[in-house]
Design an enzyme around this catalytic site. Structure first.
Site, PDB file in Angstrom:
ATOM      1  N   GLU A   4      12.482 -12.913   5.240  1.00 23.20           N
ATOM      2  CA  GLU A   4      12.565 -13.425   3.871  1.00 23.20           C
ATOM      3  C   GLU A   4      13.885 -14.124   3.533  1.00 23.20           C
ATOM      4  OE1 GLU A   4       9.817 -10.136   1.576  1.00 23.20           O
ATOM      5  OE2 GLU A   4      11.834  -9.531   2.093  1.00 23.20           O
TER       6      GLU A   4
HETATM    7  C1  TNX Z   1       8.994  -6.841   2.339  1.00 21.25           C
HETATM    8  S1  TNX Z   1       8.866  -6.163   5.185  1.00 21.25           S
HETATM    9  C2  TNX Z   1      10.242  -6.703   2.917  1.00 21.25           C
HETATM   10  C3  TNX Z   1      11.166  -5.710   2.386  1.00 21.25           C
HETATM   11  C4  TNX Z   1      10.613  -4.999   1.187  1.00 21.25           C
HETATM   12  C5  TNX Z   1       9.171  -4.686   1.424  1.00 21.25           C
HETATM   13  C6  TNX Z   1       8.541  -3.891   0.343  1.00 21.25           C
HETATM   14  C7  TNX Z   1      10.058  -7.019   5.225  1.00 21.25           C
HETATM   15  C8  TNX Z   1      10.466  -7.442   6.529  1.00 21.25           C
HETATM   16  N1  TNX Z   1      10.624  -7.337   4.066  1.00 21.25           N
HETATM   17  O1  TNX Z   1      12.390  -6.314   2.066  1.00 21.25           O
HETATM   18  O2  TNX Z   1      11.333  -3.845   0.989  1.00 21.25           O
HETATM   19  O3  TNX Z   1       8.463  -5.894   1.556  1.00 21.25           O
HETATM   20  O4  TNX Z   1       7.261  -3.499   0.664  1.00 21.25           O
END
Ligand code: TNX
EC number: 3.2.1.52
Length: 539
Positions: free
Chosen positions: A343
């Site tokens: 992300e």
């Molecule tokens: C996505 S999973 C994220 C996390 C969040 C999560 C909450 C991932 C690699 N990144 O930063 O905590 O969703 O479900």
């Protein structure tokens, strides 16, 4: 060297057999009734189980003996078993004590050069009326076998004519080996901090279900949780808050080493994660240059994602990362270093790819294999690195084409922070509601279409935006984590929801004795009546 050891081993065996057989006449006769080893509540279910329908009577006159080249490791496993038997039954069984006055029955933990199944974690368990033999080629296997044996000891003893109860263990043979090499869970200690004690309790529970990796998500926008001696402000400033504005916290390097050692004694490897180039607000709040700003970023206590980034074109940023990776790698004996990489919505695509390739080199320089969330597969990285599939099948496919191995953590199936259903407490629901059955009913072998030989294993991540203490952690992790243990250890032919459901229902006694605040899913007919209050000894 080998011959002396074999000689030593067989002489001791003969002495023990003689010893056991002269005692035979005096053995108290118990009516143990008929047993069926195949119907025991074992999780994860073993590769093969054969019943011989008799019973081994665990009582105060049972001794544990270990035989191996690496005396100390096998002996430590024997001591671990003795300690667990003591906390479950109150019996104190001697380990390698040849001076005890009376030994009616023996549990041998033996290192062998080969057993019927190969692999460091494979083991064989032969349970006879008077002797239990657990054999493995390596300590890992012996330790996994000890968990099987723990699960076979009933919560309650049977009253006998003697002045003590006995614990009846069904006789038969088990040979076992894991299906996937990597069987993990992840804990996010960044959004909310969890103490060393909390992590140790989680490790104890994971070990009972034969999990072998715990991935620690050590840094994120809301907190930096691991001491870096060359960059002290990371924890001084970056570790001072958490989601919701509470005081955060962090592990000193000594704390972290304590966790790593504790895990190692449970044959669990810690995978450290420093999430970058996104998810780095806490780092940039500590050192402004990291995101190229004049002034440090403000500490963040909310739950948004995707707004922070390192300045990927600055050499000083890579010097900083070099220090961080070096210091953490020095105290992480495991083979992996997780760089996050998810992300990074405000990092330009080219910058992101440049960053990941450059950080991969740093990780390799310190002797580790890089793991990253599936986005890292978009960068030019090599086949020794590992992608953790969580959201994008396209990224997972890219990893496959690069010859990389993949860890499966599909959010809609394996995220422990997803709510069970609309009524359950805590958790998020962006990927799915994941009730206990849906968490178990999928096939990691074929789910992503990635060839089996490129799947390293399965990991269930627990993100902590909505949980801030061990009880809440336990509520989301249990019972689902128990299903992930079976999904990753047991081969497909031995997995069946209807059968698993019954074995899971019977975990209640263990969970209660361990004081685990699991979610009592209404889809499971929890078996709760065979553990009197007085037996609740804390492990
Ligand atoms: C996505 S999973 C994220 C996390 C969040 C999560 C909450 C991932 C690699 N990144 O930063 O905590 O969703 O479900």
């Amino acid at each position: 060297m080998k011959t002396t050891y074999v000689l030593k081993l067989s002489t001791t065996m003969i002495i023990l057999v003689l010893f056991a057989s002269c005692k035979q006449k005096e053995l108290p006769v118990y009516n143990l009734g008929e047993t069926d080893l195949t119907q025991e509540n074992l999780i994860p279910f073993p590769r093969s189980v054969e019943a011989t329908n008799d019973g081994f009577a665990l009582d105060p006159f049972t001794g544990i003996y270990t035989f191996s080249d690496e005396a100390s490791e096998f002996e430590a496993i024997g001591l671990f078993l003795s300690k667990k038997i003591a906390s479950k039954t109150g019996l104190t069984l001697p380990v390698n004590d040849r001076e005890v006055e009376r030994t009616d029955r023996i549990i041998n933990i033996v290192q062998k050069d080969s057993i019927s199944l190969s692999g460091d974690e494979a083991y064989e368990l032969h349970i006879g009326r008077d002797t239990i033999t657990l054999a493995a080629t390596a300590p890992q296997g012996a330790f996994r076998g000890v968990q099987t044996l723990r699960q076979l000891i009933p919560e309650a003893g049977i009253d006998t004519l003697a002045e003590f109860p006995i614990w009846r263990i069904p006789t038969g043979r088990i040979s076992d080996v894991p299906n996937f090499e990597y069987r993990g869970s992840m804990l996010d200690v960044a959004r909310h901090f969890f103490s060393v004690e909390d992590v140790k309790k989680y490790l104890d529970l994971l070990a009972y279900y034969k999990i072998n990796y715990l991935h620690l998500h050590l840094t994120d926008d809301q907190g930096w949780r691991i001491e870096i001696k060359s960059w002290p402000k990371l924890t001084e400033i970056g570790g001072s808050t958490e989601v919701g504005g509470e005081a955060g916290g962090y592990f000193t390097q000594e704390d972290y080493k304590d966790i790593v050692d504790y895990a190692a004694r449970l044959y669990i490897t810690i995978v450290p994660e420093v999430d970058m180039p996104g998810h780095t607000n806490a780092a940039s709040a500590s050192y402004a240059f990291l995101n190229g700003a004049e002034k440090p970023a403000k500490l963040y206590e909310g739950t948004r994602v995707g707004f922070s980034t390192f300045d990927t074109r600055k050499d000083t940023v890579y010097q900083f990362i070099d220090d961080v990776v070096r210091e953490i790698s020095d105290i992480s004996p495991g083979p992996y270093f997780h760089i996050g990489g998810d992300e990074s919505h405000v990092t330009k695509k080219d910058d992101y790819r440049y960053f990941v390739s450059r950080v991969e080199k740093i990780v390799q320089k310190y002797g580790k294999r890089m793991i990253g969330w599936d986005e890292v597969a978009t960068a030019d990285i090599d086949s020794t690195s590992i992608a953790q599939f969580w959201a994008s099948l396209d990224n997972a496919k890219l990893a496959e084409q690069k010859g990389m191995q993949v860890i499966l953590s599909p959010a809609s199936k394996s995220y422990l922070d997803m709510k069970y259903d609309t009524l359950s407490e805590y958790g998020l629901a962006w990927a799915a509601y994941i009730p206990v059955d849906s968490a178990y009913i999928w096939t990691p072998e074929t789910y992503s279409g990635i060839p089996r030989n490129q799947i390293l294993g399965v990991e269930a991540p627990l993100w902590s935006e909505t949980i801030s203490n061990i009880e809440e952690l336990e509520y989301l992790a249990f019972p689902r984590m128990i299903g992930y243990s079976e999904l990753s250890w047991t081969d497909e032919t031995n997995r069946d929801w209807e059968k698993f459901k019954v074995r899971l229902a019977n975990q209640a006694a263990f969970l209660e004795r361990m004081n685990v605040k699991y979610y009592p899913s209404p889809r499971i007919d929890w078996v709760k009546d065979d553990f009197p209050e007085k037996q609740k000894v804390k492990d």
